[in-house]
Design a protein around this motif. Structure first.
Motif, PDB file in Angstrom:
ATOM      1  N   THR A 215       6.563  83.591  12.811  1.00 37.23           N
ATOM      2  CA  THR A 215       7.136  85.044  13.010  1.00 37.23           C
ATOM      3  C   THR A 215       8.577  85.333  12.540  1.00 37.23           C
ATOM      4  O   THR A 215       9.362  84.469  12.706  1.00 37.23           O
ATOM      5  N   ASN A 216       8.475  86.358  11.723  1.00 35.12           N
ATOM      6  CA  ASN A 216       9.797  86.587  10.943  1.00 35.12           C
ATOM      7  C   ASN A 216      10.285  85.662  10.276  1.00 35.12           C
ATOM      8  O   ASN A 216      11.481  85.755   9.657  1.00 35.12           O
ATOM      9  N   ALA A 217       9.302  84.600   9.528  1.00 33.73           N
ATOM     10  CA  ALA A 217       9.935  83.456   8.663  1.00 33.73           C
ATOM     11  C   ALA A 217      10.108  84.137   7.448  1.00 33.73           C
ATOM     12  O   ALA A 217       9.455  85.336   7.056  1.00 33.73           O
ATOM     13  N   PRO A 218      10.755  83.783   6.568  1.00 34.07           N
ATOM     14  CA  PRO A 218      10.948  84.068   5.136  1.00 34.07           C
ATOM     15  C   PRO A 218       9.593  84.163   4.290  1.00 34.07           C
ATOM     16  O   PRO A 218       8.727  83.563   4.647  1.00 34.07           O
ATOM     17  N   GLU A 219       9.789  84.963   3.355  1.00 36.87           N
ATOM     18  CA  GLU A 219       8.702  84.818   2.210  1.00 36.87           C
ATOM     19  C   GLU A 219       8.271  83.587   1.717  1.00 36.87           C
ATOM     20  O   GLU A 219       9.149  82.895   1.629  1.00 36.87           O
ATOM     21  N   ALA A 220       7.099  83.004   1.625  1.00 39.06           N
ATOM     22  CA  ALA A 220       6.918  81.736   1.108  1.00 39.06           C
ATOM     23  C   ALA A 220       7.353  81.425  -0.308  1.00 39.06           C
ATOM     24  O   ALA A 220       7.561  82.290  -0.988  1.00 39.06           O
ATOM     25  N   ARG A 221       7.748  80.135  -0.453  1.00 39.65           N
ATOM     26  CA  ARG A 221       8.667  80.140  -1.651  1.00 39.65           C
ATOM     27  C   ARG A 221       8.783  78.539  -1.674  1.00 39.65           C
ATOM     28  O   ARG A 221       8.357  77.707  -0.888  1.00 39.65           O
ATOM     29  N   SER A 222       9.160  78.056  -3.120  1.00 39.19           N
ATOM     30  CA  SER A 222       9.445  76.696  -3.235  1.00 39.19           C
ATOM     31  C   SER A 222      10.850  76.595  -4.121  1.00 39.19           C
ATOM     32  O   SER A 222      11.247  77.763  -4.577  1.00 39.19           O
ATOM     33  N   ARG A 223      11.255  75.417  -4.291  1.00 40.95           N
ATOM     34  CA  ARG A 223      12.564  75.525  -5.220  1.00 40.95           C
ATOM     35  C   ARG A 223      13.919  76.137  -4.662  1.00 40.95           C
ATOM     36  O   ARG A 223      14.649  76.837  -5.287  1.00 40.95           O
ATOM     37  N   HIS A 224      13.607  76.436  -3.117  1.00 40.35           N
ATOM     38  CA  HIS A 224      14.984  77.160  -2.605  1.00 40.35           C
ATOM     39  C   HIS A 224      15.699  76.165  -2.273  1.00 40.35           C
ATOM     40  O   HIS A 224      15.687  74.879  -2.399  1.00 40.35           O
ATOM     41  N   VAL A 225      16.802  76.415  -1.344  1.00 44.41           N
ATOM     42  CA  VAL A 225      17.930  75.486  -0.785  1.00 44.41           C
ATOM     43  C   VAL A 225      17.781  75.592   0.654  1.00 44.41           C
ATOM     44  O   VAL A 225      17.444  76.577   1.212  1.00 44.41           O
ATOM     45  N   ALA A 226      18.312  74.532   1.304  1.00 48.09           N
ATOM     46  CA  ALA A 226      18.426  74.822   2.633  1.00 48.09           C
ATOM     47  C   ALA A 226      19.796  74.013   3.293  1.00 48.09           C
ATOM     48  O   ALA A 226      20.105  72.859   2.630  1.00 48.09           O
ATOM     49  N   VAL A 227      20.350  74.280   4.179  1.00 45.41           N
ATOM     50  CA  VAL A 227      21.550  73.565   4.928  1.00 45.41           C
ATOM     51  C   VAL A 227      21.350  73.795   6.374  1.00 45.41           C
ATOM     52  O   VAL A 227      20.751  74.449   6.804  1.00 45.41           O
ATOM     53  N   TRP A 228      21.915  72.573   6.987  1.00 43.27           N
ATOM     54  CA  TRP A 228      22.035  72.674   8.492  1.00 43.27           C
ATOM     55  C   TRP A 228      23.219  72.983   9.074  1.00 43.27           C
ATOM     56  O   TRP A 228      24.365  72.238   8.473  1.00 43.27           O
ATOM     57  N   SER A 515       0.932  70.897   6.082  1.00 42.88           N
ATOM     58  CA  SER A 515       0.109  70.817   4.781  1.00 42.88           C
ATOM     59  C   SER A 515       1.079  70.072   3.830  1.00 42.88           C
ATOM     60  O   SER A 515       2.048  70.072   3.909  1.00 42.88           O
ATOM     61  N   ALA A 516       0.098  69.385   3.004  1.00 49.25           N
ATOM     62  CA  ALA A 516       0.838  68.824   1.941  1.00 49.25           C
ATOM     63  C   ALA A 516       1.721  69.501   0.829  1.00 49.25           C
ATOM     64  O   ALA A 516       1.310  71.052   0.768  1.00 49.25           O
ATOM     65  N   ARG A 517       2.955  69.189   0.269  1.00 53.29           N
ATOM     66  CA  ARG A 517       3.537  70.141  -0.429  1.00 53.29           C
ATOM     67  C   ARG A 517       4.656  69.225  -1.160  1.00 53.29           C
ATOM     68  O   ARG A 517       5.020  67.992  -0.845  1.00 53.29           O
ATOM     69  N   LEU A 518       5.246  69.869  -1.886  1.00 55.34           N
ATOM     70  CA  LEU A 518       6.482  69.401  -2.817  1.00 55.34           C
ATOM     71  C   LEU A 518       7.516  70.253  -3.209  1.00 55.34           C
ATOM     72  O   LEU A 518       7.124  71.531  -2.858  1.00 55.34           O
ATOM     73  N   GLN A 519       8.694  70.114  -3.358  1.00 57.54           N
ATOM     74  CA  GLN A 519       9.774  71.055  -3.599  1.00 57.54           C
ATOM     75  C   GLN A 519      10.008  72.020  -2.419  1.00 57.54           C
ATOM     76  O   GLN A 519      10.353  73.159  -2.633  1.00 57.54           O
ATOM     77  N   HIS A 520       9.964  71.371  -1.355  1.00 54.02           N
ATOM     78  CA  HIS A 520      10.231  71.909  -0.078  1.00 54.02           C
ATOM     79  C   HIS A 520      11.691  71.735   0.269  1.00 54.02           C
ATOM     80  O   HIS A 520      12.388  71.027  -0.635  1.00 54.02           O
ATOM     81  N   THR A 521      12.145  72.021   1.395  1.00 55.00           N
ATOM     82  CA  THR A 521      13.478  71.676   1.904  1.00 55.00           C
ATOM     83  C   THR A 521      13.480  70.668   3.097  1.00 55.00           C
ATOM     84  O   THR A 521      12.081  70.776   3.993  1.00 55.00           O
ATOM     85  N   ALA A 522      14.368  69.767   3.301  1.00 61.91           N
ATOM     86  CA  ALA A 522      14.173  69.138   4.620  1.00 61.91           C
ATOM     87  C   ALA A 522      15.882  69.169   5.244  1.00 61.91           C
ATOM     88  O   ALA A 522      16.821  68.911   4.389  1.00 61.91           O
ATOM     89  N   VAL A 523      16.259  69.286   6.469  1.00 58.28           N
ATOM     90  CA  VAL A 523      17.408  68.808   6.842  1.00 58.28           C
ATOM     91  C   VAL A 523      17.044  68.138   8.471  1.00 58.28           C
ATOM     92  O   VAL A 523      16.057  67.995   8.989  1.00 58.28           O
TER      93      VAL A 523
END
Length: 704
Positions: A215-228, A515-523
């Motif tokens: 709910t209200n999550a950003p548009e689906a994407r890859s090759r983005h960035v994430a910070v905690w 689900s399986a994925r690559l080029q995701h982000t993790a914090v």
């Protein structure tokens, strides 16, 4: 892009929490805020004045600010909440959720019901993966379920209901409400009785997955960035339906999303970098679909605002570079741009807005394609990466340590170094850099690099995850967790936990895994790994709980130093009479006097002015020239490692106590009353809290 629709409508005051209501005409919110209402006596949301809500919102923001990460490398002390968030900004948050609630009520001809708010509280308690933070939020709101329903659950629920409406309504009737003139009338609802129950907060269970809200999550994407940040995961940019300049802030305590502002945001891009400074996320570089960029922006989540980074003396435009935060500067290095691969970089100082080039003397060979870096506390270490000569790729097993204090490079040893690779992951353990995976063909090998000895040790391959690249890794404090990625023909939703103390691997659960994925982000949040986005996915993600070290063979125990602990007789108690200026703390082990500073101890975020040691250095008396105590709930705090005891550094100390003056403020009643007129001036002080990133190679991005 519809996930970011934020229909703000109708200036409104307090709204209904029960099914039976009567409607009263009222004047504008701005008009009411000019008045000073009578102080309400209540715990229930029905009787909350606007000023009460603002005060409770500040208490919520104080909890989040307490958990906001202030990198230990930062030379300046962490500022107070008031220094980073104005009263007007807090008021606006309250106004926004009241407008949302009022618009929903007008649109659907019924208010948000008490049953819905109760269900939202229960959802938060059930789905939270930061139970300790949610408990603090509840405590900051006096553990009053009515206040929690109104001030914590209502904003999140209103956002969710609006998101649901937006998909069906297509902006017709609801959009019309947004256009209402500021001078128009609005309705105040007289509330019936609403009874709430404080839900039990579910703990995080080791080796389990829980999905993140969409709910209200950003548009689906890859090759983005994430910070905690310490309380939220911020994701930004990447490639989806186009090159994106949108993002979102995910709060695992409440399992909810809020969009990041696009006002003054950098242009859409991907394969850029981001660092967290303690108060801002700095993004820089990348590719915008047609050209490489050397622009960037600083995003402040407290104000939901962007500031452009200077391009004066900035490094040449590039993508697939690396970046670290030193405590005062962001260092970027390497990558690929219009001219070639780079072994150049720059240091960006957000305080001055200026750039300084990094030396190229003894710098590693030019490289790109995901050669991540780590910051050790004094040096940036880069290792691996690739170079394309026009015909073939070349994979490096070389690297370098960059010291910004001396602007100098030192090569990393290649003796016993892992096989050359790119698209791998590094983590910093506090004493070693661990790299794993990546390469072509893909690898499931890795190595531990010790910068003190300039030496490598191979990681075990026994029970290691299958070979992969473009996966992600986090460091928990005792383990490296790797997850996701692909091998050129398949993507994975598997992973592993590597314990460097025992050189062993344990598989992560696949039950309820994303689900399986690559080029995701993790914090890493301190208790869980949050992954989000990536190739072959929608707006989904997952929270992996890793409360304890992975099950693995236990080595022969050796004597280890344990942190010393602080306690106080005031914890959980009630203080009456004159507000104190001295606070007595007992320590489990004798304190090293040379490591103690008065400012190590705070009450409500205010540092002490002096201290004295007693009882053989096992008692500390902290003194304030002026009492920091306020009516209601107060919090004492000492950060982990603030000083040393004979057996090791002090553990973090946080505890709350209640202060009641000789003439206490009226005790809130449990029965809701008619809504009071909003005002901008607080009349009640709720529980404030202290400031306590098939092979053949992917072709989705431009290649040289």
């Amino acid at each position: 892009m519809s996930a970011f629709v934020d229909p703000r409508v109708l200036l409104a005051a307090v709204v209904c929490v029960a099914a039976a209501c009567s409607m009263l005409d009222g004047a504008l919110l701005a008009f009411f805020r000019a008045e000073t209402p009578a102080k309400a006596s209540h715990p229930a949301g029905a009787g909350l004045t606007f000023s009460d809500r603002v005060a409770y919102q500040r208490a919520i923001e104080e909890v989040y600010w307490q958990h906001r990460i202030w990198p230990k490398e930062n030379s300046k002390p962490k500022p107070s909440l008031d220094e980073v968030m104005s009263a007007a900004q807090i008021e606006k948050k309250v106004e926004d959720y009241l407008r949302d609630s009022q618009a929903l009520e007008v649109y659907s001809q019924r208010p948000i019901a008490a049953e819905q708010l109760q269900a939202e509280m229960e959802r938060m308690a059930r789905n939270t993966k930061q139970p300790e933070v949610l408990r603090e939020l509840f405590e900051a709101l006096g553990n009053d379920p009515s206040v929690i329903a109104e001030c914590l659950a209502r904003p999140v629920l209103a956002e969710r209901l609006i998101a649901d409406l937006s998909g069906h309504d297509k902006g017709q009737h609801f959009a019309l409400l947004r256009t209402q003139a500021a001078s128009s009338k609005f309705s105040i609802t007289t509330l019936g009785t609403a009874t709430y129950t404080l839900p039990e907060i579910d703990p995080c269970t080791d080796d389990t997955w829980t999905s993140t809200s969409t709910t209200n999550a950003p548009e689906a994407r890859s090759r983005h960035v994430a910070v905690w940040t310490g309380s939220e995961m911020i994701v930004w940019g990447g490639i989806g339906t186009g090159d994106l300049n949108t993002g979102g802030r995910y709060n695992p305590s409440t399992d909810s999303w809020a969009a990041t502002s696009t006002t003054n945001a950098p242009d859409g891009r991907y394969y850029h970098t981001a660092v967290w400074t303690g108060s801002e996320m700095i993004v820089w570089g990348g590719y915008n679909g047609s050209s490489y960029v050397n622009t960037g922006g600083r995003y402040n989540p407290s104000t939901d605002s962007w500031t452009v980074t200077s391009t004066t003396n900035a490094p040449e435009a590039r993508y697939l570079h690396t970046a670290v935060w030193t405590g005062s500067e962001m260092i970027v290095w390497g990558g690929y741009g219009t001219s070639d691969f780079f072994n150049t970089g720059g240091r960006y100082n957000p305080s001055t807005g200026g750039w300084t080039a990094t030396s190229t003397t003894n710098a590693p060979e030019a490289r790109a394609q995901h050669h991540p870096a780590v910051w050790t506390g004094s040096e940036m270490i880069v290792w691996g990466g690739s170079f394309f000569d026009g015909t073939n790729y070349h994979y490096f097993n070389t690297g370098g340590r960059y010291n910004p204090s001396t602007d100098s490079w030192t090569a990393t040893s290649i003796t016993n170094a892992p096989e050359g690779r790119d698209d791998h992951t590094p983590v910093w353990t506090g004493s070693e850099m661990i790299i794993w995976g990546g390469g072509y063909p893909v690898l499931n090998t890795g190595g531990r690099y010790n910068p003190v000895t300039d030496s490598w040790t191979a990681t075990s391959t026994t029970n290691a995850p299958v070979a992969r690249y473009l996966h992600r890794a986090v460091w928990t404090g005792s383990e490296m967790i790797v997850w996701g990625g692909g091998n050129g023909s398949s993507a994975f939703n598997t992973g592993g936990r590597y314990n460097p103390s025992t050189d062993t691997w344990t598989a992560t659960s696949t039950t309820n895994a994303p689900s399986a994925r690559l080029q995701h982000t993790a914090v890493w949040t301190g208790s869980e790994m949050i992954i989000w986005g990536g190739s072959f996915t929608s707006t989904t993600g997952g929270r992996y709980c890793a409360q304890s070290g992975a099950p693995s063979p236990t080595p022969t125990p050796t004597a280890t130093s344990m942190p010393c602990h602080v306690s106080s007789a005031a914890c959980g108690g009630v203080i009456t009479g004159t507000a104190p200026t001295d606070f007595i703390l007992n320590v489990s082990d004798p304190v090293d006097p040379t490591t103690v500073d008065a400012t190590d101890f705070t009450v409500n975020g205010i540092p002490a002015n002096a201290f004295a040691l007693q009882n053989g250095n096992m008692t500390i008396v902290f003194h304030f020239n002026t009492t920091p105590v306020m009516q209601g709930l107060n919090t004492m705090h000492i950060p982990a490692g603030a000083f040393n005891c004979v057996n090791g550094p002090v553990a973090e100390f946080t505890c709350a106590f209640t202060y009641k003056a000789s003439t206490p403020t009226p005790t809130p009643t449990a029965t809701p009353t008619a809504t009071a007129t909003p005002t901008a001036t607080p009349t009640a002080t709720p529980a404030h809290r202290p400031t306590p990133v098939p092979r053949p190679r992917p072709t989705t991005a431009p290649r040289p």
